[in-house]
Design an enzyme around this catalytic site. Structure first.
Site, PDB file in Angstrom:
ATOM      1  CD  GLU A  60     -16.013   2.660   9.379  1.00 21.29           C
ATOM      2  OE1 GLU A  60     -16.777   2.079   9.068  1.00 21.29           O
ATOM      3  OE2 GLU A  60     -15.759   3.783   9.975  1.00 21.29           O
ATOM      4  N   GLY A  95       0.824  -1.251   0.137  1.00 17.42           N
ATOM      5  CA  GLY A  95      -0.090  -0.054  -0.109  1.00 17.42           C
ATOM      6  C   GLY A  95       0.876   1.418   0.005  1.00 17.42           C
ATOM      7  CE1 TYR A 151     -10.925  -0.946   5.003  1.00 20.67           C
ATOM      8  CE2 TYR A 151     -12.346   0.102   6.685  1.00 20.67           C
ATOM      9  CZ  TYR A 151     -11.201  -0.376   6.186  1.00 20.67           C
ATOM     10  OH  TYR A 151     -10.139   0.506   6.710  1.00 20.67           O
ATOM     11  NE  ARG A 211      -7.588  16.765  -1.305  1.00 21.42           N
ATOM     12  CZ  ARG A 211      -7.077  16.043  -2.360  1.00 21.42           C
ATOM     13  NH1 ARG A 211      -6.644  14.840  -2.700  1.00 21.42           N
ATOM     14  NH2 ARG A 211      -6.332  16.766  -3.510  1.00 21.42           N
ATOM     15  CB  SER A 249     -10.091   0.172  10.561  1.00 24.32           C
ATOM     16  OG  SER A 249     -11.140   1.443  10.218  1.00 24.32           O
ATOM     17  CD  GLN A 264     -12.498  -1.190  -1.173  1.00 23.98           C
ATOM     18  OE1 GLN A 264     -12.324   0.048  -1.523  1.00 23.98           O
ATOM     19  NE2 GLN A 264     -13.518  -1.649  -0.800  1.00 23.98           N
TER      20      GLN A 264
HETATM   21  P1  NDP Z   1      -5.418   4.063   0.522  1.00 22.85           P
HETATM   22  O1  NDP Z   1      -6.869   3.690   0.092  1.00 22.85           O
HETATM   23  O2  NDP Z   1      -5.002   5.484   0.446  1.00 22.85           O
HETATM   24  O3  NDP Z   1      -4.300   3.220  -0.016  1.00 22.85           O
HETATM   25  C1  NDP Z   1      -4.691   1.745  -0.028  1.00 22.85           C
HETATM   26  C2  NDP Z   1      -3.396   1.343  -0.707  1.00 22.85           C
HETATM   27  O4  NDP Z   1      -3.327  -0.260  -0.803  1.00 22.85           O
HETATM   28  C3  NDP Z   1      -2.937   1.870  -2.340  1.00 22.85           C
HETATM   29  O5  NDP Z   1      -1.622   1.682  -2.156  1.00 22.85           O
HETATM   30  C4  NDP Z   1      -3.605   0.730  -3.070  1.00 22.85           C
HETATM   31  O6  NDP Z   1      -2.903   0.736  -4.193  1.00 22.85           O
HETATM   32  C5  NDP Z   1      -3.131  -0.586  -2.262  1.00 22.85           C
HETATM   33  N1  NDP Z   1      -3.952  -1.770  -2.551  1.00 22.85           N
HETATM   34  C6  NDP Z   1      -5.233  -1.757  -2.674  1.00 22.85           C
HETATM   35  N2  NDP Z   1      -5.669  -3.218  -3.149  1.00 22.85           N
HETATM   36  C7  NDP Z   1      -4.311  -3.919  -3.106  1.00 22.85           C
HETATM   37  C8  NDP Z   1      -4.197  -5.237  -3.678  1.00 22.85           C
HETATM   38  N3  NDP Z   1      -5.007  -6.152  -3.978  1.00 22.85           N
HETATM   39  N4  NDP Z   1      -2.790  -5.477  -3.444  1.00 22.85           N
HETATM   40  C9  NDP Z   1      -1.792  -4.410  -3.379  1.00 22.85           C
HETATM   41  N5  NDP Z   1      -2.053  -3.446  -2.914  1.00 22.85           N
HETATM   42  C10 NDP Z   1      -3.400  -3.000  -2.931  1.00 22.85           C
HETATM   43  O7  NDP Z   1      -5.611   3.719   2.153  1.00 22.85           O
HETATM   44  P2  NDP Z   1      -4.951   4.849   3.483  1.00 22.85           P
HETATM   45  O8  NDP Z   1      -3.356   5.086   3.003  1.00 22.85           O
HETATM   46  O9  NDP Z   1      -5.879   5.999   4.045  1.00 22.85           O
HETATM   47  O10 NDP Z   1      -4.991   3.523   4.624  1.00 22.85           O
HETATM   48  C11 NDP Z   1      -3.819   2.566   4.621  1.00 22.85           C
HETATM   49  C12 NDP Z   1      -4.343   1.546   5.586  1.00 22.85           C
HETATM   50  O11 NDP Z   1      -4.736   2.053   6.708  1.00 22.85           O
HETATM   51  C13 NDP Z   1      -5.453   0.782   4.790  1.00 22.85           C
HETATM   52  O12 NDP Z   1      -5.268  -0.684   4.981  1.00 22.85           O
HETATM   53  C14 NDP Z   1      -6.716   1.342   5.311  1.00 22.85           C
HETATM   54  O13 NDP Z   1      -7.715   0.335   5.470  1.00 22.85           O
HETATM   55  C15 NDP Z   1      -6.201   1.753   6.872  1.00 22.85           C
HETATM   56  N6  NDP Z   1      -6.748   2.508   7.687  1.00 22.85           N
HETATM   57  C16 NDP Z   1      -6.840   3.908   7.071  1.00 22.85           C
HETATM   58  C17 NDP Z   1      -7.480   4.868   7.755  1.00 22.85           C
HETATM   59  C18 NDP Z   1      -7.540   6.355   7.331  1.00 22.85           C
HETATM   60  O14 NDP Z   1      -8.279   6.881   8.014  1.00 22.85           O
HETATM   61  N7  NDP Z   1      -6.914   6.664   6.247  1.00 22.85           N
HETATM   62  C19 NDP Z   1      -7.832   4.588   9.277  1.00 22.85           C
HETATM   63  C20 NDP Z   1      -7.614   3.061   9.662  1.00 22.85           C
HETATM   64  C21 NDP Z   1      -7.314   2.271   8.832  1.00 22.85           C
HETATM   65  P3  NDP Z   1      -3.495   1.611  -5.463  1.00 22.85           P
HETATM   66  O15 NDP Z   1      -2.783   2.931  -5.322  1.00 22.85           O
HETATM   67  O16 NDP Z   1      -2.866   0.998  -6.818  1.00 22.85           O
HETATM   68  O17 NDP Z   1      -4.773   1.900  -5.483  1.00 22.85           O
HETATM   69  P1  GDR Z   2     -14.966   6.292   6.603  1.00 24.16           P
HETATM   70  O1  GDR Z   2     -14.494   7.702   5.727  1.00 24.16           O
HETATM   71  O2  GDR Z   2     -15.989   5.332   6.145  1.00 24.16           O
HETATM   72  O3  GDR Z   2     -14.936   6.843   8.195  1.00 24.16           O
HETATM   73  O4  GDR Z   2     -13.583   5.468   6.473  1.00 24.16           O
HETATM   74  P2  GDR Z   2     -15.588   8.583   4.761  1.00 24.16           P
HETATM   75  O5  GDR Z   2     -14.826   9.451   4.559  1.00 24.16           O
HETATM   76  O6  GDR Z   2     -15.710   7.768   3.463  1.00 24.16           O
HETATM   77  O7  GDR Z   2     -16.930   8.833   5.383  1.00 24.16           O
HETATM   78  C1  GDR Z   2     -16.670   9.273   6.802  1.00 24.16           C
HETATM   79  C2  GDR Z   2     -18.257   9.577   6.954  1.00 24.16           C
HETATM   80  O8  GDR Z   2     -18.834  10.795   6.068  1.00 24.16           O
HETATM   81  C3  GDR Z   2     -20.185  10.190   5.705  1.00 24.16           C
HETATM   82  N1  GDR Z   2     -20.484  10.917   4.268  1.00 24.16           N
HETATM   83  C4  GDR Z   2     -19.879  10.533   3.129  1.00 24.16           C
HETATM   84  N2  GDR Z   2     -18.705   9.766   2.902  1.00 24.16           N
HETATM   85  C5  GDR Z   2     -18.177   9.696   1.536  1.00 24.16           C
HETATM   86  N3  GDR Z   2     -17.094   8.959   1.381  1.00 24.16           N
HETATM   87  N4  GDR Z   2     -18.832  10.426   0.671  1.00 24.16           N
HETATM   88  C6  GDR Z   2     -19.938  11.159   0.692  1.00 24.16           C
HETATM   89  O9  GDR Z   2     -20.462  11.932  -0.091  1.00 24.16           O
HETATM   90  C7  GDR Z   2     -20.380  11.235   2.417  1.00 24.16           C
HETATM   91  N5  GDR Z   2     -21.304  12.079   2.556  1.00 24.16           N
HETATM   92  C8  GDR Z   2     -21.290  11.732   4.060  1.00 24.16           C
HETATM   93  C9  GDR Z   2     -20.100   8.592   5.845  1.00 24.16           C
HETATM   94  O10 GDR Z   2     -21.397   7.947   5.528  1.00 24.16           O
HETATM   95  C10 GDR Z   2     -19.118   8.446   6.825  1.00 24.16           C
HETATM   96  O11 GDR Z   2     -20.097   8.357   8.066  1.00 24.16           O
HETATM   97  C11 GDR Z   2     -12.318   5.827   6.595  1.00 24.16           C
HETATM   98  C12 GDR Z   2     -11.417   4.878   5.455  1.00 24.16           C
HETATM   99  O12 GDR Z   2     -10.159   5.626   5.352  1.00 24.16           O
HETATM  100  C13 GDR Z   2     -11.341   3.667   6.014  1.00 24.16           C
HETATM  101  O13 GDR Z   2     -10.404   3.023   5.138  1.00 24.16           O
HETATM  102  C14 GDR Z   2     -10.739   3.753   7.645  1.00 24.16           C
HETATM  103  O14 GDR Z   2     -10.773   2.452   8.365  1.00 24.16           O
HETATM  104  C15 GDR Z   2     -11.647   4.339   8.384  1.00 24.16           C
HETATM  105  O15 GDR Z   2     -11.702   5.872   7.717  1.00 24.16           O
HETATM  106  C16 GDR Z   2     -11.242   4.581   9.931  1.00 24.16           C
END
Ligand code: NDP
Ligand code: GDR
Length: 373
Positions: A164, A34, A185, A227, A162, A115
């Site tokens: 979640e 990742g 997820y 974002r 996470s 994912q």
């Molecule tokens: P991103 O979605 O930004 O990045 C996910 C990464 O995983 C990317 O590099 C993606 O590659 C790669 N990836 C997806 N599918 C595969 C696969 N089949 N094989 C290899 N690589 C793969 O996630 P974040 O950086 O935000 O999060 C990092 C980790 O932390 C994740 O596991 C997420 O679930 C977890 N997490 C994130 C939180 C958050 O708030 N950001 C909070 C808690 C947990 P590509 O660029 O090609 O898509």
């Molecule tokens: P989350 O992040 O589900 O907490 O998972 P996300 O930003 O997708 O949603 C946060 C909250 O916002 C509400 N929401 C919307 N969300 C999205 N994406 N798009 C919309 O238009 C929208 N409107 C309202 C959602 O319903 C939700 O309640 C993130 C990811 O990074 C996970 O991989 C990680 O594990 C958790 O944070 C911690």
């Protein structure tokens, strides 16, 4: 970057055995899955600054997917300068994981690949489970069998857990809070969590679960709500967009800065014993509060622009997440440096600059205002 061919960006199978030939003997080696994601990019910067050699596994896509790490990429032909190296692999391909472990021989493995979109996991549950749950198991098993074959018992493993996983269990959520996942997820992350605990208990693997609450940054994927909002604020302010379509505005999240959170991942692997840690700011805000701060910062009223669209509601929602990270603060000495308002402003500032660059392209006729890069 876009003109380079793939063979110069990633180690090929045939050249794999020399991949680490130039590593300094005392330099630590990290392997990150990742690496192209938000956290992967910040963790790579962090580890390079600490003197590590960083190897990232990237998956094949029809276009380059390394935008977040292009700024730290050095062509591997410049071998003695390049300390970040990329290799093709996939969490759905066990053989690729074992092969790169054997070749790279890392000291620390960070499993960040996923994912990671909760709403998308309802659309592709089977794939989500394969990558997030079974993918973690494949990597753990690859590490276990690599250790069994080589005797390299010092390897440490980090699993990206996470908040979640807590789902509908009320806050504050700590390491002792029961999981109640609300999406494919989240259920898959629970499985990955318990696989990690099991490999620690069964095989003595140094394996840690970081239970991280939401963390954001200007590198956050554009379909996560923070974002999505700051991109819209930038584009509305510059005149490229007028409406923003969102779902549930009442959900509360404990939002921190990704740059702070990757430090906690590293800290977990520097402890004497492996353990699990919650990482959070301990402050929670609704999506609506995020809107107020983001739009208000540039003198706009979110109510003039936001339209509720049912398509963004989820089949099951996580209403309220707020972490108790006292263990990480006490044992690791970790604490967040960036607060909520500062985080929102940082993201809006960067997205206004991005929108200004888009405007130049639109005005010159190179881009449609509706089109996003
Ligand atoms: P991103 O979605 O930004 O990045 C996910 C990464 O995983 C990317 O590099 C993606 O590659 C790669 N990836 C997806 N599918 C595969 C696969 N089949 N094989 C290899 N690589 C793969 O996630 P974040 O950086 O935000 O999060 C990092 C980790 O932390 C994740 O596991 C997420 O679930 C977890 N997490 C994130 C939180 C958050 O708030 N950001 C909070 C808690 C947990 P590509 O660029 O090609 O898509
Ligand atoms: P989350 O992040 O589900 O907490 O998972 P996300 O930003 O997708 O949603 C946060 C909250 O916002 C509400 N929401 C919307 N969300 C999205 N994406 N798009 C919309 O238009 C929208 N409107 C309202 C959602 O319903 C939700 O309640 C993130 C990811 O990074 C996970 O991989 C990680 O594990 C958790 O944070 C911690």
């Amino acid at each position: 970057m876009a003109t380079e061919n793939n063979s110069s960006r990633v180690g090929s199978g045939s050249g794999s055995h020399s991949v680490n030939g130039d590593a300094a003997p005392d330099r630590k080696i990290a392997l990150i899955t990742g690496i192209t994601g938000q956290d992967g990019s910040y963790l790579t910067e962090f580890l390079l600054n600490k003197g590590y050699e960083v190897h990232g596994l990237i998956r094949r896509s029809s276009n380059f997917n390394t935008q977040r790490i292009n700024h730290i990429y050095i062509d591997p032909h410049n071998a003695h300068k390049a300390r970040m190296k990329l290799h093709y692999a996939d969490l759905t391909d066990a053989s690729s994981l074992r092969r790169w472990l054997d070749t790279i021989r890392p000291d620390e493995v960070y499993n960040l690949a996923a994912q990671s979109h909760v709403a998308v996991s309802f659309e592709i549950p089977d794939y989500t489970a394969d990558v997030v749950a079974t993918g973690a198991l494949r990597l753990l098993e690859a590490v276990r069998s690599h250790i069994a074959a080589t005797g390299r018992t010092h390897i440490k493993y980090y699993q990206a857990g996470s908040s979640e996983m807590f789902g509908s269990t009320p806050p504050p959520q700590s390491e002792h809070t029961p999981f109640h996942p609300r999406s494919p997820y989240a259920a898959s992350k629970c499985a990955a969590h318990w696989y990690t605990v099991n490999y620690r208990e069964a095989y003595g693997l140094f394996a840690c679960n970081g239970i991280l609450f939401n963390h954001e940054s200007p590198r956050r994927g554009e379909n996560f709500v923070t974002r999505k909002i700051t991109r819209a604020v930038g584009r509305i302010k510059i005149g490229l967009q007028n409406k923003l379509f969102l779902g549930n505005l009442q959900a509360s999240r404990d939002w921190g800065f990704a740059g702070d959170y990757v430090e906690a991942m590293w800290m977990m692997l520097q402890q004497e014993k492996p353990d699990d840690y919650v990482v959070a700011t301990e402050e929670s805000h609704t999506v609506e509060e995020f809107l107020q701060v983001a739009f208000g910062y540039v003198g706009l009223n979110w109510k003039d622009h936001v339209v509720i669209d049912k398509r963004y509601f989820r089949p099951a929602e996580v209403d309220n997440l707020k972490g108790d990270s006292s263990k990480a603060r006490k044992v690791l000495g970790w604490k967040p440096k960036v607060g909520f308002d500062q985080l929102v402003r940082m993201m809006v500032d960067e997205d206004i600059e991005l929108a200004k660059r888009e405007k130049v392209l639109v005005d010159a006729g190179y881009m449609d205002a509706q089109q996003q890069p």
